[in-house]
Scaffold this motif. Structure first.
Motif, short mmCIF file in Angstrom:
data_model
loop_
_atom_site.label_atom_id
_atom_site.label_comp_id
_atom_site.label_asym_id
_atom_site.label_seq_id
_atom_site.Cartn_x
_atom_site.Cartn_y
_atom_site.Cartn_z
N LYS A 234 0.89 -1.03 0.12
CA LYS A 234 0.06 0.12 -0.06
C LYS A 234 0.76 1.31 -0.07
CE LYS A 234 -0.65 0.40 4.91
NZ LYS A 234 -1.56 0.27 6.12
N LYS A 235 0.42 2.23 -0.83
CA LYS A 235 1.35 3.42 -1.17
C LYS A 235 0.38 4.70 -0.64
CE LYS A 235 3.85 5.95 -4.48
NZ LYS A 235 4.16 6.06 -5.96
N ARG A 236 0.77 5.57 0.12
CA ARG A 236 0.14 6.90 0.49
C ARG A 236 0.13 7.73 -0.72
NH1 ARG A 236 -0.20 7.97 5.98
NH2 ARG A 236 0.59 6.17 7.26
N TRP B 74 -4.47 5.40 1.24
CA TRP B 74 -3.59 4.57 0.46
C TRP B 74 -4.17 4.00 -0.87
CZ3 TRP B 74 -4.21 3.35 5.85
CH2 TRP B 74 -3.36 3.70 6.53
N SER C 180 -9.11 3.12 -0.39
CA SER C 180 -8.05 3.26 0.29
C SER C 180 -8.11 1.77 1.06
CB SER C 180 -7.86 3.93 1.33
OG SER C 180 -6.93 4.09 2.08
#
Length: 339
Positions: free
Chosen positions: A257-259, A269, A289
């Motif tokens: 997961k990436k912000r 995310w 998210s």
């Protein structure tokens, strides 16, 4: 206002607060009681034998209301929404591989709860127990079953903000030797040894060689994918903006997961896949998210949890950025694919 009137106002306010507190307790008690009764239209769950060696099965934490809530249950991997067989073993987080499981549990005390990690054999019998210093959040087992890892919040209770602290541990399930925190490892960042008081680690995922693993390192407001070495006790940074990594079965890619900039701070995310050979990032089709450590069903499909009516539901989608998310099971979390 006279003293008498002030006292009357104070007594009235206390009475209102007492009434609100009583109503909250009654509401919580009623909700807890409802959870013990099977929900209409929910999945069918019955007691039975659950093992960690049957091929083509999925084992997960059942969250459907009823007498088997929170128990490890199993379904055919080909029919994840089908009838469930419940084990009687309760976990907050779970994972399994090669006949070994790790079950993170709450131990309810008279004043407060404590937590533990339980290593399970193929028949879900406990072989070892370890204290966990906070609220469990992630669990993994190496492909060989020789190592297990878990992450707990020791300060704060959410990855969404920045005011939290985590503790990631790894244990050798054969010898019982415990690494209680990855903070004891040497961090190599940009080719140099890195030290900082604010380092946090979470989300361990193992390679198949019983030596290499990956995890998230957070420091100075940034997150990094790190590659760990169980022999040299080192952690080397590889890529930025990676949280809760999950290694593909073939060892070539990381789902994580990436912000994403511009999103809500409470739901920041998006799921991505990172090619470890080229370091190329691919955003996946799920735009909601996702606060989960995704699981690889196979080399082409990732599975993850999103909030549902009764806790969480499981979804799957292609790992190459194509297709669409598909809900595969309701009231379920922490899946492990056997075989």
């Amino acid at each position: 206002m006279t003293v008498r009137n002030r006292i009357l106002v104070l007594l009235s306010a206390l009475a209102v607060l007492a009434g609100v507190a009583a109503a909250a307790v009654l509401h919580a008690s009623a909700r807890a009681d409802r959870r013990d009764h099977t929900q209409a239209g929910g999945p069918k769950v019955t007691s039975g034998t659950v093992t960690l060696t049957r091929p083509d099965r999925m084992v997960f934490r059942n969250m459907a209301w009823g007498p088997h809530r929170d128990e490890l249950t199993t379904v055919p991997a080909s029919d994840p929404s089908g009838p469930r067989t419940a084990s009687g073993v309760k976990c907050l987080r779970f994972y399994a591989a090669s006949g070994t499981g790790v079950c993170l549990q709450a131990v309810h005390g008279p004043v407060s709860d404590t937590y533990r990690a339980v290593i399970l054999d193929a028949h879900l019998k406990a072989t070892a127990r370890y204290d966990v210093p906070g609220i469990p959040s992630r669990a993994r087992v190496s492909p060989s079953g020789h190592f297990a890892a878990w992450t707990a919040f020791v300060g704060g209770d959410s990855y969404a903000g920045t005011n939290f602290s985590t503790r990631a541990a790894i244990v050798d399930t054969r010898t019982g030797k415990l690494i209680p925190t990855l903070e004891s490892f040497r961090v190599i960042k940009d080719g140099h040894t890195y030290r900082a008081a604010d380092v946090n680690f979470w989300g361990v995922t193992f390679a198949s060689d019983d030596r290499t693993f990956y995890a998230t390192l957070a420091t100075k407001g940034r997150t990094y994918l790190v590659r760990g070495d169980l022999r040299t006790h080192t952690l080397t940074t590889l890529h930025t903006d990676v949280e809760c990594p999950s290694l593909s079965p073939d060892g070539t890619r990381i789902a994580y997961k990436k912000r994403v900039k511009g999103r809500s701070k409470d739901a920041p995310w998006r799921l991505y896949v990172l090619d470890l050979g080229t370091m190329r990032e691919t955003p996946l089709a799920e735009t909601r998210s996702v606060d989960d450590q995704a699981v690889w069903k196979d080399n082409h499909t990732v599975v993850y949890a999103l909030p549902g009516d009764y806790g969480a539901d499981l979804y799957e989608m292609p790992a190459d950025g194509t297709g669409e998310p598909r809900r595969i099971s309701t009231s379920a979390v922490s899946p492990a694919y056997l075989g």
